[in-house]
Motif scaffolding. Structure first.
Motif, PDB file in Angstrom:
ATOM      1  N   GLN A 107       0.818  -1.223   0.000  1.00 21.58           N
ATOM      2  CA  GLN A 107       0.000   0.000   0.000  1.00 21.58           C
ATOM      3  C   GLN A 107       0.846   1.265   0.000  1.00 21.58           C
ATOM      4  O   GLN A 107       0.347   2.350  -0.267  1.00 21.58           O
TER       5      GLN A 107
ATOM      6  N   GLN B  38      -2.392   2.992 -11.651  1.00 20.39           N
ATOM      7  CA  GLN B  38      -2.354   3.525 -10.301  1.00 20.39           C
ATOM      8  C   GLN B  38      -3.388   4.634 -10.168  1.00 20.39           C
ATOM      9  O   GLN B  38      -3.254   5.697 -10.780  1.00 20.39           O
ATOM     10  N   LYS B  42      -3.395   5.366  -4.374  1.00 18.20           N
ATOM     11  CA  LYS B  42      -3.391   3.909  -4.213  1.00 18.20           C
ATOM     12  C   LYS B  42      -2.112   3.304  -4.769  1.00 18.20           C
ATOM     13  O   LYS B  42      -1.263   3.981  -5.314  1.00 18.20           O
ATOM     14  N   ARG B  43      -1.996   2.002  -4.624  1.00 18.00           N
ATOM     15  CA  ARG B  43      -0.802   1.311  -5.085  1.00 18.00           C
ATOM     16  C   ARG B  43      -0.920   1.004  -6.573  1.00 18.00           C
ATOM     17  O   ARG B  43      -2.034   0.883  -7.103  1.00 18.00           O
TER      18      ARG B  43
END
Lengths: 114, 116
Positions: A107, B38, B42-43
């Motif tokens: 994350q 992305q 967020k990732r």
């Protein structure tokens, strides 16, 4: 599996302090990547490990940065002393280590150095 | 080492139009080319990937093409929707050095905006 887990999610620290970022790999993965993301530079690879061994650390900015893998499932990225220009989002990612497999990202840790 | 160039850096399209993002790479030993999406805050998450033994791969509205001779690969999104708005990254994985070098190098990213 909960995926790649990073901690903390957010870190605010004062210039000069030591910062440690943590990453837990997905079980069974043996490659670990640390990336830094900023608006100016995008996703920069800092260092990556394969089977706990650092393979390429050419992206580590300077001696203030260090990374370790004390075991097969865990890694730390340490900045000492921290500086305001270190402010960024730090991601770790893991993969099974073969040349054509997906890397899964955590994350991220948003680091702010004031 | 590998160098990945990505263009354009920003792309704005109308909903329903197609979007194309292009990348080039430098290391002819690279054999794995993923694309990540992305969303803000967020990732990066994998949306599609292609391996060097194929020239094209499709998954619903998303397709990727690979030209190994020219060392470039592209992402195609058809019938774009507002939820496609995000930053897209291409990457190349270096598969040489006897299989011990698994470095994944990313392009700088493309900010895609789909206007309703």
């Amino acid at each position: 599996d909960a995926g790649v887990i990073q901690s903390p999610r957010h870190e605010v620290t004062e210039m000069g302090q030591e910062v440690t970022l943590r990453c837990k790999l997905i079980s069974g993965h043996n490659s670990l990547f640390w990336y830094r993301q900023t608006m100016m530079r995008g996703l920069e690879l800092l260092i990556y490990f394969n089977n706990n061994v650092p393979i390429d650390d050419s992206g580590m900015p300077e001696d203030r940065f260090s990374a370790k893998m004390p075991n097969a499932s865990f890694s730390t990225l340490k900045i000492q002393p921290s500086e305001p220009r270190d402010s960024a989002v730090y991601f770790c990612a893991s993969s099974q280590g073969h040349s054509n497999t997906e890397a899964f990202f955590g994350q991220g840790t948003r680091l702010t150095v004031v | 080492g590998e160098n990945v160039e990505q263009h354009p850096s920003t792309l704005s399209v109308q909903e329903g139009d197609s979007a194309v993002i292009k990348c080039t790479y430098s290391d002819s030993a690279s054999n794995y080319f993923p694309w990540y999406k992305q969303e803000l805050g967020k990732r990066p998450q994998l949306i599609i990937d292609i391996r060097s033994n194929v020239g094209e791969k499709k998954d619903q509205r998303i397709a990727v093409t690979l030209n190994k001779t020219a060392k470039h690969f592209s992402l195609h999104i058809t019938e774009t929707q507002p939820e496609d708005s995000a930053v897209y990254f291409c990457a190349a994985k270096d598969g040489n050095s006897g299989g011990s070098n698994y470095k994944l190098t990313f392009g700088k990213g493309t900010l895609l905006t789909v206007n309703p």
